[in-house]
Write a protein that holds these residues in place. Structure first.
Motif, mmCIF file in Angstrom:
data_model
loop_
_atom_site.group_PDB
_atom_site.id
_atom_site.type_symbol
_atom_site.label_atom_id
_atom_site.label_comp_id
_atom_site.label_asym_id
_atom_site.label_seq_id
_atom_site.Cartn_x
_atom_site.Cartn_y
_atom_site.Cartn_z
ATOM 1 N N ASN A 134 0.817 -1.207 0.000
ATOM 2 C CA ASN A 134 0.000 0.000 0.000
ATOM 3 C C ASN A 134 0.855 1.263 0.000
ATOM 4 O O ASN A 134 1.981 1.287 0.495
ATOM 5 C CB ASN A 134 -0.950 0.028 1.203
ATOM 6 C CG ASN A 134 -0.225 0.087 2.526
ATOM 7 O OD1 ASN A 134 0.313 -0.907 2.990
ATOM 8 N ND2 ASN A 134 -0.216 1.252 3.145
ATOM 9 N N CYS A 135 0.305 2.287 -0.595
ATOM 10 C CA CYS A 135 0.912 3.610 -0.578
ATOM 11 C C CYS A 135 0.833 4.154 0.849
ATOM 12 O O CYS A 135 -0.070 3.800 1.617
ATOM 13 C CB CYS A 135 0.179 4.522 -1.549
ATOM 14 S SG CYS A 135 0.836 6.189 -1.633
ATOM 15 N N LEU A 136 1.754 5.006 1.206
ATOM 16 C CA LEU A 136 1.847 5.520 2.571
ATOM 17 C C LEU A 136 0.562 6.173 3.044
ATOM 18 O O LEU A 136 0.137 5.992 4.189
ATOM 19 C CB LEU A 136 3.005 6.515 2.662
ATOM 20 C CG LEU A 136 3.200 7.213 4.011
ATOM 21 C CD1 LEU A 136 3.543 6.195 5.086
ATOM 22 C CD2 LEU A 136 4.280 8.271 3.904
ATOM 23 N N CYS A 137 -0.104 6.907 2.161
ATOM 24 C CA CYS A 137 -1.271 7.680 2.585
ATOM 25 C C CYS A 137 -2.591 6.972 2.330
ATOM 26 O O CYS A 137 -3.657 7.558 2.534
ATOM 27 C CB CYS A 137 -1.277 9.035 1.874
ATOM 28 S SG CYS A 137 -1.334 8.907 0.075
ATOM 29 N N CYS A 138 -2.562 5.707 1.877
ATOM 30 C CA CYS A 138 -3.791 5.019 1.470
ATOM 31 C C CYS A 138 -4.184 3.949 2.479
ATOM 32 O O CYS A 138 -3.382 3.082 2.820
ATOM 33 C CB CYS A 138 -3.611 4.395 0.090
ATOM 34 S SG CYS A 138 -3.294 5.604 -1.204
ATOM 35 N N LYS A 139 -5.437 4.011 2.909
ATOM 36 C CA LYS A 139 -5.956 3.033 3.861
ATOM 37 C C LYS A 139 -6.790 1.956 3.189
ATOM 38 O O LYS A 139 -7.087 0.935 3.800
ATOM 39 C CB LYS A 139 -6.782 3.741 4.935
ATOM 40 C CG LYS A 139 -5.958 4.675 5.819
ATOM 41 C CD LYS A 139 -6.810 5.273 6.925
ATOM 42 C CE LYS A 139 -5.977 6.178 7.827
ATOM 43 N NZ LYS A 139 -6.777 6.779 8.915
ATOM 44 N N ASP A 140 -7.230 2.204 1.956
ATOM 45 C CA ASP A 140 -8.005 1.191 1.251
ATOM 46 C C ASP A 140 -7.358 0.910 -0.099
ATOM 47 O O ASP A 140 -6.264 1.382 -0.393
ATOM 48 C CB ASP A 140 -9.464 1.625 1.093
ATOM 49 C CG ASP A 140 -9.592 2.970 0.393
ATOM 50 O OD1 ASP A 140 -8.733 3.275 -0.460
ATOM 51 O OD2 ASP A 140 -10.549 3.704 0.695
ATOM 52 N N THR A 141 -8.055 0.147 -0.934
ATOM 53 C CA THR A 141 -7.461 -0.304 -2.194
ATOM 54 C C THR A 141 -7.575 0.708 -3.318
ATOM 55 O O THR A 141 -7.030 0.495 -4.399
ATOM 56 C CB THR A 141 -8.148 -1.602 -2.650
ATOM 57 O OG1 THR A 141 -9.549 -1.345 -2.834
ATOM 58 C CG2 THR A 141 -7.954 -2.710 -1.632
ATOM 59 N N GLY A 142 -8.276 1.794 -3.092
ATOM 60 C CA GLY A 142 -8.557 2.732 -4.170
ATOM 61 C C GLY A 142 -7.355 3.532 -4.627
ATOM 62 O O GLY A 142 -6.239 3.414 -4.100
ATOM 63 N N LEU A 143 -7.604 4.365 -5.620
ATOM 64 C CA LEU A 143 -6.566 5.208 -6.180
ATOM 65 C C LEU A 143 -6.059 6.184 -5.130
ATOM 66 O O LEU A 143 -6.823 6.763 -4.369
ATOM 67 C CB LEU A 143 -7.130 5.974 -7.382
ATOM 68 C CG LEU A 143 -6.171 6.875 -8.153
ATOM 69 C CD1 LEU A 143 -5.054 6.064 -8.792
ATOM 70 C CD2 LEU A 143 -6.934 7.659 -9.200
ATOM 71 N N CYS A 144 -4.740 6.348 -5.092
ATOM 72 C CA CYS A 144 -4.123 7.278 -4.152
ATOM 73 C C CYS A 144 -4.747 8.665 -4.308
ATOM 74 O O CYS A 144 -4.948 9.134 -5.437
ATOM 75 C CB CYS A 144 -2.623 7.340 -4.413
ATOM 76 S SG CYS A 144 -1.746 8.506 -3.360
ATOM 77 N N PRO A 145 -5.066 9.355 -3.215
ATOM 78 C CA PRO A 145 -5.704 10.677 -3.301
ATOM 79 C C PRO A 145 -4.920 11.679 -4.139
ATOM 80 O O PRO A 145 -5.499 12.613 -4.699
ATOM 81 C CB PRO A 145 -5.763 11.126 -1.836
ATOM 82 C CG PRO A 145 -5.754 9.868 -1.054
ATOM 83 C CD PRO A 145 -4.911 8.904 -1.831
ATOM 84 N N SER A 146 -3.622 11.489 -4.255
ATOM 85 C CA SER A 146 -2.812 12.422 -5.038
ATOM 86 C C SER A 146 -3.183 12.407 -6.509
ATOM 87 O O SER A 146 -2.872 13.338 -7.244
ATOM 88 C CB SER A 146 -1.333 12.071 -4.888
ATOM 89 O OG SER A 146 -0.944 12.132 -3.533
ATOM 90 N N TYR A 147 -3.838 11.320 -6.966
ATOM 91 C CA TYR A 147 -4.170 11.198 -8.381
ATOM 92 C C TYR A 147 -5.653 11.372 -8.660
ATOM 93 O O TYR A 147 -6.067 11.395 -9.805
ATOM 94 C CB TYR A 147 -3.733 9.835 -8.904
ATOM 95 C CG TYR A 147 -2.258 9.598 -8.759
ATOM 96 C CD1 TYR A 147 -1.354 10.145 -9.651
ATOM 97 C CD2 TYR A 147 -1.772 8.837 -7.698
ATOM 98 C CE1 TYR A 147 0.004 9.944 -9.507
ATOM 99 C CE2 TYR A 147 -0.414 8.632 -7.541
ATOM 100 C CZ TYR A 147 0.461 9.185 -8.449
ATOM 101 O OH TYR A 147 1.797 8.988 -8.297
ATOM 102 N N ARG A 148 -6.460 11.469 -7.616
ATOM 103 C CA ARG A 148 -7.899 11.488 -7.827
ATOM 104 C C ARG A 148 -8.387 12.751 -8.517
ATOM 105 O O ARG A 148 -9.440 12.756 -9.150
ATOM 106 C CB ARG A 148 -8.615 11.330 -6.483
ATOM 107 C CG ARG A 148 -8.536 9.906 -5.959
ATOM 108 C CD ARG A 148 -9.178 9.768 -4.603
ATOM 109 N NE ARG A 148 -9.074 8.392 -4.117
ATOM 110 C CZ ARG A 148 -9.301 8.034 -2.867
ATOM 111 N NH1 ARG A 148 -9.636 8.948 -1.968
ATOM 112 N NH2 ARG A 148 -9.196 6.775 -2.506
#
Length: 758
Positions: free
Chosen positions: A222-236
């Protein structure tokens, strides 16, 4: 009805059943009352830790009352401690199954009842294995299932999971391999997380995940800032997913905690985070993430995937992944590009069809195997069977005993060798100094030769090839060398006191390896020494001691397959040297160096190449004529200086098998192209514990239209409670029990792309 009557209904049910109301239950209904919009459906969160047996019946009365109460969803939570008895807990789960939405069973303490009973009910036990084979007697109707941090070894989920869209298996560290049908019962699963599991195998993992037609989001790290499986917030914020592949690259930490690849996400300015280029920081990776070209393989294999490890899967990346996988992986043996049935191949052979693959005329001829090759049809049959066996058949052969006395003492193999001319015979030596000859096809003991004198592990075994009688030489780590004639020995019990040696050679201290030349008249012995000894096989006398020919111990010395004079030595000093007995023995023909200590080297069957294996997965082919590098195999290192790697040729010189002592996979490569064909995961069939590769050999017999190709045996050891050593036969052309022949998702992208001791 309003919420007061809902709470009143609960109190009424408690009174009717003569049960004291539970203040926690009343609090749940109170929270529902506060949060519920007017005239809308609502959900209830149930904490198992706050319930007692007496609470179940009135609670079920309220939850299942559909007359005026719009309870649409029930969430089941577990935090630390549960006092419910197993009967009440299971009855409760059964009664509300149709209303389940979210089920959180993370970090279950299986030592405590009734949670162990609940897990037994939800996830059927088999001995000490947690097998997810019968879930809620036909499935579970929840939408989200959290099994994070549980002791799950096998994921055999069965039943109906039509509503399940999210499954969390993070930190299930005992989960090492996926079974073929473990996901086939959940057609609507959208999100799957398996961070910090022990899953390693690209092939079985992708084949199992192919059973999920709706899977959009997947992660093994997992990415450092991601708690679920979705797209990292940086790309949303970006609406277009078409990020160029060069803009996305993974940064995987090495096994020792250091960053292995420092690559940045280089994109346009609107991808900058707070004015700086953002780096992908991997957290909690599973071992599969460290495999070469892991991301490309998963992207190319799973055609509907949109997010992998919190990063978007773009169209450009998917095209590039197919190209890379076409260059680095071999889809089927012998360059076959598509799967065919055995019946189809046999029909084409009988009808004289000129080609098995029918490529377009415009396609380059070199991309397709030549149908004029006499091995064309036999290799096509192998490819057909191989493509239907993602989970190959594993069968232990060293549990050989048919004698009551021998059953009391399980043999622990330490080294083994196939017989060079009798396809049914195999010999293995044990940690206790015994030598056992077995028929590996039926498991019967042919001969048993007990240890002589002080118990010492058998590290070296070599059959003689020219003698009409079946003879072999066995060497132990205490330096003893014995010539054994198995025709003169009968299967005996361990308390036998007879001598089994025709004669004994002069000893060689700290022996690790021995090898006989092609004419059976010379023997090499090496060990934890810089010296090498040459013996006369007929007399047993030492002819010469080559002193200090390496700077570090010589682990393995091997004669050429055809020349009786040429031999190679591999040493932990990083050097491999070629020698010729007809020349000055102090001057090697050539020296080739590795970056790490060499564990072993062996000749190809035609003596044109040397296959050199060094510590921690450094494997390469060099020319036997001059030591020139021919090919480096791409195998990820683990960082362990104790990861001893051994490699051999298989199917003549067509393929290479490689395994290491700190890993539980055998890797298979094409010896001509270096492409990775398959990995085979090893596990103890009784306990499910992973088994680590101590030694391996390919089956030397090649018979057309049989299953003799792509067969090998592996000496494997488990470190779990069983702590056993086992010789496992591996048949890559036959499915293991419970796995049927089916198409693998990997074929989809290949159809559209480029084509101690040895």
């Amino acid at each position: 009805m309003n919420f007061l009557t809902l709470e009143a209904r609960y109190l009424s049910s408690c009174k009717k059943r003569d049960v004291l109301p539970n203040s926690a239950v009343q609090s749940w209904f109170s929270k529902v009352k506060i949060r519920r919009p007017q005239n809308d459906k609502f959900s209830v969160a149930i904490s198992l830790d706050q319930l007692k047996d007496d609470d179940i019946s009135p609670l079920v009365d309220v939850l299942m009352d559909s007359e005026g109460y719009e309870i649409s969803a029930v969430d089941i939570l577990h935090e630390s401690h549960c006092v419910l008895s197993d009967d009440y807990l299971i009855a409760f789960m059964r009664s509300i199954d149709s209303k389940l939405r979210f089920v959180d069973l993370h970090e279950l303490s299986l030592r405590k009842e009734p949670l162990r009973k609940l897990f037994d009910f939800l996830f059927n036990f088999s001995t000490d294995l947690v097998c997810l084979s019968v879930l809620c007697q036909g499935g579970l109707a929840c939408q989200v299932l959290n099994l994070r941090s549980n002791h799950i070894k096998k994921l055999n989920m069965a039943g109906r999971f039509f509503r399940l869209h999210t499954l969390n298996l993070d930190f299930c560290t005992s989960l090492t391999n996926l079974q073929q049908d473990c996901f086939s019962c959940m057609p609507n699963l959208l999100r799957l997380s398996m961070c910090e599991t022990s899953i390693t195998n690209l092939w079985t993992t992708s084949a199992a995940l192919a059973k999920l037609p709706s899977l959009k989001e997947l992660r093994f790290q997992n990415c450092l800032c991601c708690k679920d499986t979705g797209l990292c917030p940086s790309y949303r914020e970006r609406t277009n997913f078409e990020i160029d592949l060069q803009e996305i690259s993974m940064a995987l930490p090495d096994l020792d905690g250091k960053e292995k690849l420092k690559s940045e996400i280089r994109g346009k300015e609107d991808f900058l985070v707070n004015g700086t280029v953002r780096k992908y920081i991997s957290h909690h990776p599973s071992p599969i993430c460290f495999e070469k070209h892991y991301r490309e393989y998963m992207v190319a294999s799973l055609s509907v995937l949109e997010v992998l490890d919190n990063l978007p899967v773009t169209k450009i990346e998917r095209v590039t992944a197919k190209t890379i996988c076409g260059k680095k992986f071999e889809y089927l043996p012998y360059k076959r590009r598509k799967k065919e049935s055995v019946v189809s191949i046999l029909h084409k052979r009988e009808t004289g069809a000129s080609k098995t693959n029918s490529p377009k005329q415009s396609s380059p001829k070199h991309l397709y195997p030549c149908h004029d090759n006499p091995l064309f049809f036999s290799r096509s049959l192998c490819a057909a069977k191989f493509g239907s066996s993602e989970w190959p058949l594993l069968h232990p052969v060293s549990n050989f005993s048919r004698n009551v006395k021998e059953e009391r003492k399980r043999r622990r193999p330490r080294q083994f060798e196939y017989h060079p001319s009798d396809h049914s015979l195999m010999v293995f030596g044990t940690l206790g100094g015994e030598v056992v000859v077995i028929n590996h096809e039926n498991g019967n003991t042919v001969n048993y030769i007990p240890a002589v004198g002080t118990t010492s592990s058998v590290l070296g075994l070599c059959w003689l090839k020219k003698y009409p009688s079946k003879k072999l030489i066995a060497g132990s780590c205490n330096g003893s060398l014995r010539l054994l004639d198995i025709n003169h020995q009968q299967p005996q019990c361990a308390d036998s006191c007879c001598s089994s040696a025709d004669f004994a050679f002069e000893s060689f201290d700290q022996l690790t390896s021995l090898h006989v030349n092609s004419t059976d008249d010379k023997l090499l012995a090496s060990g934890n020494s810089k010296d090498l000894a040459l013996y006369d096989v007929v007399s047993g006398k030492r002819l010469q001691l080559f002193a200090n020919i390496h700077r570090e111990p010589i682990n393995v010395a091997k004669f050429a397959c055809h020349s009786p004079f040429l031999f190679a030595t591999s040493s932990f000093d990083h050097d491999v040297k070629m020698w010729d007995l007809r020349q000055n023995q102090l001057q090697p023909c050539f020296t080739a160096s590795s970056s790490r200590g060499n564990v072993m080297a062996c000749f190809s069957p035609d003596d044109l190449c040397l296959l050199v294996s060094s510590i921690d997965n450094e494997v390469k082919q060099i020319s036997a004529a001059d030591g020139r590098l021919i090919m480096n195999l791409e195998i990820a290192s683990t960082g362990s200086v104790h990861n001893y790697t051994r490699s051999y040729y298989m199917n003549g010189r067509d393929y290479i098998i490689s395994g290491s002592s700190d890993e539980h996979v055998v890797r298979i490569f094409c010896a001509q192209s270096g492409k990775r064909l398959r990995d085979v995961y090893l596990e103890d069939l009784e306990s499910g514990d992973p088994m680590f590769v101590q030694s391996l050999r390919s089956d030397p017999f090649r018979v057309s239209f049989t299953d003799m190709d792509f067969n090998m045996s592996v000496l494997a050891a488990s470190t779990g409670r069983s702590s056993k050593c086992e010789i496992m036969k591996v048949n890559l052309l036959t499915c293991s029990a419970g796995h049927c022949a089916e198409e693998c998702c990997y074929g989809q992208f290949f159809a559209t792309s480029h084509g101690m001791g040895g």
